[in-house]
Write a protein that holds these residues in place. Structure first.
Motif, PDB file in Angstrom:
ATOM      1  N   THR A  30      50.554  16.758  85.631  1.00  0.00           N
ATOM      2  CA  THR A  30      50.856  16.905  87.054  1.00  0.00           C
ATOM      3  C   THR A  30      49.977  15.995  87.901  1.00  0.00           C
ATOM      4  O   THR A  30      50.448  15.348  88.847  1.00  0.00           O
ATOM      5  CB  THR A  30      50.658  18.371  87.489  1.00  0.00           C
TER       6      THR A  30
ATOM      7  N   HIS B 251      46.738  19.050  98.164  1.00  0.00           N
ATOM      8  CA  HIS B 251      45.508  19.557  97.551  1.00  0.00           C
ATOM      9  C   HIS B 251      45.082  18.662  96.390  1.00  0.00           C
ATOM     10  O   HIS B 251      43.883  18.338  96.256  1.00  0.00           O
ATOM     11  CB  HIS B 251      45.723  20.989  97.051  1.00  0.00           C
TER      12      HIS B 251
ATOM     13  N   GLN C  21      51.342  12.849  90.334  1.00  0.00           N
ATOM     14  CA  GLN C  21      51.095  12.743  91.773  1.00  0.00           C
ATOM     15  C   GLN C  21      50.520  11.370  92.115  1.00  0.00           C
ATOM     16  O   GLN C  21      50.916  10.752  93.113  1.00  0.00           O
ATOM     17  CB  GLN C  21      50.135  13.851  92.225  1.00  0.00           C
TER      18      GLN C  21
ATOM     19  N   TYR D  68      48.672  20.487  83.399  1.00  0.00           N
ATOM     20  CA  TYR D  68      48.031  20.186  84.685  1.00  0.00           C
ATOM     21  C   TYR D  68      47.620  18.716  84.748  1.00  0.00           C
ATOM     22  O   TYR D  68      47.771  18.061  85.791  1.00  0.00           O
ATOM     23  CB  TYR D  68      46.813  21.084  84.892  1.00  0.00           C
TER      24      TYR D  68
ATOM     25  N   GLN E 286      51.780  21.247 100.340  1.00  0.00           N
ATOM     26  CA  GLN E 286      50.419  21.758 100.234  1.00  0.00           C
ATOM     27  C   GLN E 286      49.854  21.549  98.840  1.00  0.00           C
ATOM     28  O   GLN E 286      48.687  21.199  98.674  1.00  0.00           O
ATOM     29  CB  GLN E 286      50.378  23.240 100.611  1.00  0.00           C
ATOM     30  N   THR E 287      50.685  21.765  97.817  1.00  0.00           N
ATOM     31  CA  THR E 287      50.237  21.542  96.438  1.00  0.00           C
ATOM     32  C   THR E 287      49.905  20.069  96.218  1.00  0.00           C
ATOM     33  O   THR E 287      48.865  19.720  95.658  1.00  0.00           O
ATOM     34  CB  THR E 287      51.327  21.981  95.439  1.00  0.00           C
ATOM     35  N   LYS E 288      50.811  19.200  96.677  1.00  0.00           N
ATOM     36  CA  LYS E 288      50.597  17.759  96.540  1.00  0.00           C
ATOM     37  C   LYS E 288      49.343  17.326  97.297  1.00  0.00           C
ATOM     38  O   LYS E 288      48.497  16.593  96.775  1.00  0.00           O
ATOM     39  CB  LYS E 288      51.829  17.010  97.070  1.00  0.00           C
TER      40      LYS E 288
ATOM     41  N   ASN F 140      55.228  24.486 101.006  1.00  0.00           N
ATOM     42  CA  ASN F 140      54.368  24.828  99.870  1.00  0.00           C
ATOM     43  C   ASN F 140      54.259  23.675  98.875  1.00  0.00           C
ATOM     44  O   ASN F 140      53.212  23.460  98.256  1.00  0.00           O
ATOM     45  CB  ASN F 140      54.867  26.095  99.181  1.00  0.00           C
ATOM     46  N   THR F 141      55.359  22.894  98.718  1.00  0.00           N
ATOM     47  CA  THR F 141      55.327  21.731  97.833  1.00  0.00           C
ATOM     48  C   THR F 141      54.349  20.691  98.352  1.00  0.00           C
ATOM     49  O   THR F 141      53.552  20.122  97.596  1.00  0.00           O
ATOM     50  CB  THR F 141      56.726  21.106  97.696  1.00  0.00           C
TER      51      THR F 141
END
Length: 253
Positions: A84, A36, A88, A81, A32-34, A29-30
């Motif tokens: 974040t 995206h 990334q 956000y 997938q977030t990255k 899940n980590t």
């Protein structure tokens, strides 16, 4: 170019290398977030540029664009956000500096955008929760799920992953060792959010009796079956409906 660690390649090509290096090291899940964020917010801007030619002025221009963008509700991105997004991007350049001899991280030179300070978290008082639980009483699975969240302080995925074998009713405890997620159309059980999330939680006596009663009403439950086979979307919908019906402020599950 990738085999020779030649950074005279475009940003998109380096992302392929970055993905190969990092994907297996992170929780699904980590990643997938990255992924995206990289795919939707970073590659569209930097994808065709050579990674060793991206300058601080390019980072500033990207930051300005992100700060002016709006979400699906027409609102600008929150400070947390935006932070974040920058983190990334900076992580990608850090990887290139550390392992592929890029001379510097231009994102670090510019500095972050946004803020670490999040929006104030809304909570219910005990009296407000009891009003909501009254609304949920016609839905046993949902009712006992929210009981576990409120009285034991569990995260939503931790409660969704609970099985009968996690409970020690003699000691009045529940063991938190996993979390539930729905990823790429599949139900997935993984480790909790952090190592410290593995813990044993004491349960109030009335809740022990309630969960035992709930289990007795289930048809042929197995020790490792999920106790609450519910979806997050269903729970969010019940939270929305219950809050509106009982005149409560809507809070995060």
């Amino acid at each position: 170019s990738k085999l020779q660690s030649d950074l005279d390649m475009n940003f998109s090509s380096f992302i392929e290398t970055y993905s190969e290096d990092m994907k297996s090291r992170l929780k699904e899940n980590t990643w997938q977030t990255k992924e995206h964020i990289i795919r939707t917010k970073i590659i569209p801007y930097f994808g065709n540029r050579k990674i060793n030619e991206i300058q601080p002025k390019d980072i500033i221009a990207w930051q300005n664009e992100m700060m002016n963008q709006k979400d699906k509700n027409g609102k600008k991105y929150s400070p947390t956000y935006l932070k974040t997004l920058h983190n990334q991007l900076s992580a990608i350049f850090n990887h290139a500096v550390r392992y592929y001899k890029l001379s510097e991280n231009p994102a670090r030179t510019v500095g972050n955008m946004g803020s670490e300070k999040g929006i104030e978290m809304k909570c219910w008082t005990r009296e407000e929760y009891l009003k909501f639980s009254e609304y949920m009483m016609d839905d046993p699975g949902g009712y006992y799920y929210f009981q576990m969240l409120y009285w034991c302080g569990l995260r939503e995925g931790e409660a969704l992953a609970l099985t009968i074998s996690d409970f020690d009713f003699a000691k009045k405890t529940v063991s938190i060792t996993k979390t539930f997620q729905h990823l790429k159309g599949k139900d997935v059980i993984t480790e909790p959010k952090t190592p410290k999330s593995n813990r044993i939680v004491e349960m109030p006596e009335f809740l022990v009796e309630e969960i035992q009663y709930y289990i007795e009403k289930l048809y042929g439950p197995k020790p490792d079956d999920r106790l609450f086979p519910l979806s997050k979307s269903y729970l969010y919908r019940k939270m929305e409906q219950g809050s509106k019906t009982m005149g409560l402020q809507r809070i995060r599950v």
